[in-house]
Motif scaffolding. Structure first.
Motif, PDB file in Angstrom:
ATOM      1  N   LEU A 142       0.807  -1.173  -0.016  1.00  0.00           N
ATOM      2  CA  LEU A 142      -0.018   0.113   0.098  1.00  0.00           C
ATOM      3  C   LEU A 142       0.793   1.243   0.112  1.00  0.00           C
ATOM      4  N   TYR A 143       1.885   1.280   0.761  1.00  0.00           N
ATOM      5  CA  TYR A 143       2.784   2.337   1.093  1.00  0.00           C
ATOM      6  C   TYR A 143       3.449   2.745  -0.672  1.00  0.00           C
ATOM      7  N   VAL A 144       3.939   1.689  -1.215  1.00  0.00           N
ATOM      8  CA  VAL A 144       4.544   1.786  -2.637  1.00  0.00           C
ATOM      9  C   VAL A 144       3.580   2.426  -3.364  1.00  0.00           C
ATOM     10  N   LYS A 145       2.180   1.799  -3.354  1.00  0.00           N
ATOM     11  CA  LYS A 145       1.275   2.604  -4.417  1.00  0.00           C
ATOM     12  C   LYS A 145       0.958   3.897  -3.894  1.00  0.00           C
ATOM     13  N   PHE A 146       0.680   4.299  -2.568  1.00  0.00           N
ATOM     14  CA  PHE A 146       0.525   5.422  -2.111  1.00  0.00           C
ATOM     15  C   PHE A 146       1.634   6.646  -2.422  1.00  0.00           C
ATOM     16  N   LYS A 147       2.908   6.093  -2.483  1.00  0.00           N
ATOM     17  CA  LYS A 147       3.947   7.264  -2.795  1.00  0.00           C
ATOM     18  C   LYS A 147       3.862   7.562  -4.521  1.00  0.00           C
ATOM     19  N   ARG A 148       3.465   6.626  -4.973  1.00  0.00           N
ATOM     20  CA  ARG A 148       3.265   6.700  -6.625  1.00  0.00           C
ATOM     21  C   ARG A 148       2.154   7.919  -6.595  1.00  0.00           C
ATOM     22  N   MET A 149       1.304   7.785  -5.797  1.00  0.00           N
ATOM     23  CA  MET A 149       0.014   8.637  -6.088  1.00  0.00           C
ATOM     24  C   MET A 149       0.491  10.135  -5.341  1.00  0.00           C
ATOM     25  N   GLN A 150       1.357  10.122  -4.292  1.00  0.00           N
ATOM     26  CA  GLN A 150       1.508  11.312  -3.641  1.00  0.00           C
ATOM     27  C   GLN A 150       3.181  11.321  -3.476  1.00  0.00           C
ATOM     28  N   SER A 151       3.805  12.452  -3.464  1.00  0.00           N
ATOM     29  CA  SER A 151       5.226  12.670  -3.312  1.00  0.00           C
ATOM     30  C   SER A 151       5.664  13.075  -2.026  1.00  0.00           C
ATOM     31  N   SER A 152       4.504  13.447  -1.278  1.00  0.00           N
ATOM     32  CA  SER A 152       4.900  13.942   0.132  1.00  0.00           C
ATOM     33  C   SER A 152       5.849  13.358   1.111  1.00  0.00           C
ATOM     34  N   THR A 153       6.629  13.976   1.541  1.00  0.00           N
ATOM     35  CA  THR A 153       7.479  13.110   2.742  1.00  0.00           C
ATOM     36  C   THR A 153       7.183  13.162   4.261  1.00  0.00           C
ATOM     37  N   VAL A 154       6.837  11.964   4.580  1.00  0.00           N
ATOM     38  CA  VAL A 154       6.602  12.026   5.921  1.00  0.00           C
ATOM     39  C   VAL A 154       7.512  11.419   6.929  1.00  0.00           C
ATOM     40  N   LEU A 155       8.183  10.311   6.491  1.00  0.00           N
ATOM     41  CA  LEU A 155       9.297   9.837   7.376  1.00  0.00           C
ATOM     42  C   LEU A 155      10.503  10.725   7.287  1.00  0.00           C
ATOM     43  N   THR A 156      10.782  11.730   8.150  1.00  0.00           N
ATOM     44  CA  THR A 156      11.824  12.558   7.810  1.00  0.00           C
ATOM     45  C   THR A 156      12.651  11.945   9.011  1.00  0.00           C
ATOM     46  N   VAL A 157      14.034  12.542   9.114  1.00  0.00           N
ATOM     47  CA  VAL A 157      15.144  11.911  10.203  1.00  0.00           C
ATOM     48  C   VAL A 157      14.604  12.485  11.481  1.00  0.00           C
ATOM     49  N   HIS A 158      13.976  13.987  11.327  1.00  0.00           N
ATOM     50  CA  HIS A 158      13.793  14.619  12.733  1.00  0.00           C
ATOM     51  C   HIS A 158      12.537  13.609  13.277  1.00  0.00           C
ATOM     52  N   PHE A 159      11.586  13.429  12.515  1.00  0.00           N
ATOM     53  CA  PHE A 159      10.307  12.585  12.813  1.00  0.00           C
ATOM     54  C   PHE A 159      10.700  11.271  13.597  1.00  0.00           C
ATOM     55  N   LEU A 160      11.494  10.528  12.751  1.00  0.00           N
ATOM     56  CA  LEU A 160      11.846   9.136  13.325  1.00  0.00           C
ATOM     57  C   LEU A 160      12.797   9.237  14.360  1.00  0.00           C
ATOM     58  N   GLY A 161      13.570  10.010  14.436  1.00  0.00           N
ATOM     59  CA  GLY A 161      14.547  10.376  15.596  1.00  0.00           C
ATOM     60  C   GLY A 161      13.785  10.610  16.975  1.00  0.00           C
ATOM     61  N   THR A 162      12.548  11.517  16.896  1.00  0.00           N
ATOM     62  CA  THR A 162      11.812  11.915  17.874  1.00  0.00           C
ATOM     63  C   THR A 162      11.186  10.616  18.211  1.00  0.00           C
ATOM     64  N   LEU A 163      10.486   9.836  17.298  1.00  0.00           N
ATOM     65  CA  LEU A 163       9.680   8.727  17.758  1.00  0.00           C
ATOM     66  C   LEU A 163      10.477   7.637  18.249  1.00  0.00           C
ATOM     67  N   LEU A 164      11.510   7.511  17.865  1.00  0.00           N
ATOM     68  CA  LEU A 164      12.414   6.517  18.500  1.00  0.00           C
ATOM     69  C   LEU A 164      13.083   6.679  19.893  1.00  0.00           C
ATOM     70  N   THR A 165      13.229   8.059  20.097  1.00  0.00           N
ATOM     71  CA  THR A 165      13.649   8.564  21.514  1.00  0.00           C
ATOM     72  C   THR A 165      12.552   8.375  22.491  1.00  0.00           C
ATOM     73  N   ALA A 166      11.541   8.700  22.085  1.00  0.00           N
ATOM     74  CA  ALA A 166      10.202   8.673  23.028  1.00  0.00           C
ATOM     75  C   ALA A 166       9.865   6.985  23.064  1.00  0.00           C
ATOM     76  N   ALA A 167       9.957   6.251  22.219  1.00  0.00           N
ATOM     77  CA  ALA A 167       9.619   4.843  22.550  1.00  0.00           C
ATOM     78  C   ALA A 167      10.512   4.215  23.495  1.00  0.00           C
ATOM     79  N   LEU A 168      11.917   4.511  23.196  1.00  0.00           N
ATOM     80  CA  LEU A 168      13.033   3.994  24.127  1.00  0.00           C
ATOM     81  C   LEU A 168      12.704   4.389  25.538  1.00  0.00           C
ATOM     82  N   LEU A 169      12.720   5.608  25.679  1.00  0.00           N
ATOM     83  CA  LEU A 169      12.438   6.275  27.106  1.00  0.00           C
ATOM     84  C   LEU A 169      11.158   5.716  27.821  1.00  0.00           C
TER      85      LEU A 169
END
Length: 540
Positions: free
Chosen positions: A438-465
């Motif tokens: 679904l994500y591969v198909k969705f990326k072909r329909m929309q070029s917007s970027t969601v998974l930025t380094v800042h987003f993933l870093g904050t999310l990983l930090t929150a989960a680990l803590l």
């Protein structure tokens, strides 16, 4: 002012339906916990074996068909031709009733074969009870579609909540009463499945009550000979319901197909690989404890993300590209953040949560793995809803439909090796593949970027803590000596206390880390309070 009023009415109606869906999902998840406590793991196994068939009927009555009928009715209503709208509803009812009759015949007369496939012939009577729902769903679908087509979401919302309330009450009443009278678990579960009939009957009664009070029955009542000479119109409506209605329905059956695959071969695989029958039923019942946990975990992310879909559809129609991109990114971020928080948090406290809800810690390791289903299903549900808002119906339906054979095959590969843990692995692999497609198909329909380094870093930090905090709290509280007989109470204190502390820490880090802007937080419940967690420089 007219477009503004129409827009407000659209969002108000979407909010009413989202609220009703939230309430029904909570009820659907919550009643299973006392039910399992009453009937035990074997009784829960019996109920869960048949539940997916009921789930199919409910999706048909709640999502795809009412949505398509409401769209067709709204289009015809704009043309101000009462006879054409009356004919549309009658033709739709005939088509759905024939489809419901076909489903009833297959399930009622094929119950013995299906039960044999499940390797438990005693389930046949329960399947026959559930088959009756397929005869009743068409009238509910038509009336919901009629009211939604008028822009009136209240009857649909009240019918959904009323259906779930009566169903939950019937299930728990029958389970408790028949257990006290000493009946067999199969008869008790059969009585519980009767709740599916009482629920949908109450739903129909609520919808008819609105027709009666508002004196609208004459508007939609069929008339003799009204189909003469309109065969082409019948063909068009049939094709629309068959394509749009079924594709939307199938897209809403993701977890039902997963449960269906487990119902069809997990118990058989356990008995074929050394488990005695009663033990296999109990083990499958323990595995099924994951369903209410998954449902509860996905409620928040699904409800919040799906509430954005009308905004996405409206932006697409208006060709407001900037607004569309913003809301798509927000919906996906919500699903990932809440999915990660719920999955990781539940995994960390699964043992006390299992004891609190189900009386013992059986299968905690398996349920811990299943907790990550919350993350994957949240993302999948959101991407499917966005793709539907963008006008893509067939691809999501095809991918979701493939989950049943894929999960069934993976069960056959992993269960003989790992037992129910293998079934958990099979679920995660299936959902991961669905998510990837679904994500591969969705990326072909929309070029917007969601998974930025800042987003993933904050999310990983929150989960680990959060994991460190939760595991530390459990380690400390496990050192406390408690009186005999209070283990469940202590587990409840641990689970609820840890959930509150871990949830607050996770949310604090996410918001403080700037994952959501102030204007985005304003869309959330208690958004003004959440915005206080933002750094001062990011507040207006």
């Amino acid at each position: 002012m007219k477009p503004v009023n129409q827009s407000k009415a659209l969002f108000r109606g979407a909010f009413i339906l989202a609220l009703a869906a939230l309430i029904t999902k909570i009820l659907s998840a919550v009643y299973r916990i006392p039910f399992q406590n009453i009937v035990g793991d074997v009784g829960f196994y019996i109920y869960q074996q048949v539940y997916p068939f009921y789930g199919l009927a409910i999706v048909l009555a709640t999502t795809g068909f009412p949505v398509v009928i409401s769209k067709l009715y709204a289009e015809q209503r704009e043309k101000r031709d009462p006879e054409k709208t009356r004919r549309l509803l009658f033709i739709s009812f005939i088509i759905l009733q024939l489809f419901g009759l076909l489903c009833f015949i297959i399930l009622y007369f094929g119950a013995g074969y299906i039960a044999s496939w499940m390797n438990d012939e005693k389930l046949a009577i329960l399947l026959r009870v559930v088959s009756i729902v397929f005869l009743l769903f068409p009238i509910v679908s038509i009336l919901r579609g009629y009211f939604q087509g008028k822009g009136d979401m209240l009857p649909t919302a009240l019918s959904q909540v009323g259906e779930q309330l009566i169903r939950a009450f019937t299930i728990l009443f029958c389970a408790y009463s028949l257990t006290q009278l000493g009946y067999s678990l199969y008869l008790i579960s059969g009585g519980a499945m009767f709740g599916s009939i009482t629920g949908i009957m109450v739903s129909a009664i609520i919808l008819f009550t609105f027709l009666y009070i508002r004196k609208e029955w004459n508007i939609i009542a069929p008339r003799k000979g009204m189909l003469n000479g309109y065969q082409r119109e019948v063909s068009v409506i049939f094709k629309t319901l068959a394509f749009q209605g079924l594709t939307i329905c199938i897209s809403g059956m993701l977890m039902i197909f997963i449960q269906m695959a487990d119902a069809m071969n997990l118990y058989s695989l356990l008995t074929e690989n050394g488990y005695e029958k009663d033990m296999a039923k109990a083990v499958k019942g323990v595995f099924d404890r994951g369903q209410p946990l998954i449902q509860l975990g996905t409620i928040v992310s699904a409800s919040m993300s799906l509430s954005l879909v009308p905004l996405i559809t409206s932006a697409r129609i208006k060709k407001d590209v900037s607004f569309l991109q913003d809301k798509i990114q927000l919906a996906i971020r919500i699903s990932i953040v809440i999915g990660v928080g719920a999955s990781v948090g539940l995994w960390a406290i699964i043992e006390p949560a299992n004891i609190m809800l189900f009386e013992d810690n059986s299968g905690s390791s398996v349920l811990g793995i299943l907790s990550f289903v919350i993350l994957l299903s949240s993302i999948i549900t959101t991407i499917i809803a966005i793709m539907q808002g963008l006008g893509s119906l067939l691809f999501p339906a095809a991918v979701v439909l493939a989950t049943f054979p894929l999960k069934y095959i993976l069960n056959a590969l992993f269960v003989p090796i790992f037992g129910t843990m293998g079934a958990a692995y099979a679920t995660l692999i299936t959902l991961a593949l669905v998510c990837l497609l679904l994500y591969v198909k969705f990326k072909r329909m929309q070029s917007s970027t969601v998974l930025t380094v800042h987003f993933l870093g904050t999310l990983l930090t929150a989960a680990l803590l959060m994991i460190l905090l939760l595991k530390g709290c459990l380690a400390l509280t496990n050192m406390i000596t408690i009186p005999a007989g209070t283990e469940r109470l202590m587990a409840a204190i641990q689970a609820l206390g840890c959930a509150f502390l871990g949830g607050f820490l996770f949310l604090f880090i996410i918001i403080r880390g700037g994952v959501f802007l102030e204007k985005e937080l304003s869309l959330f419940p208690f958004g003004s309070k959440l915005s206080l967690l933002l750094p001062k420089k990011n507040r207006s």
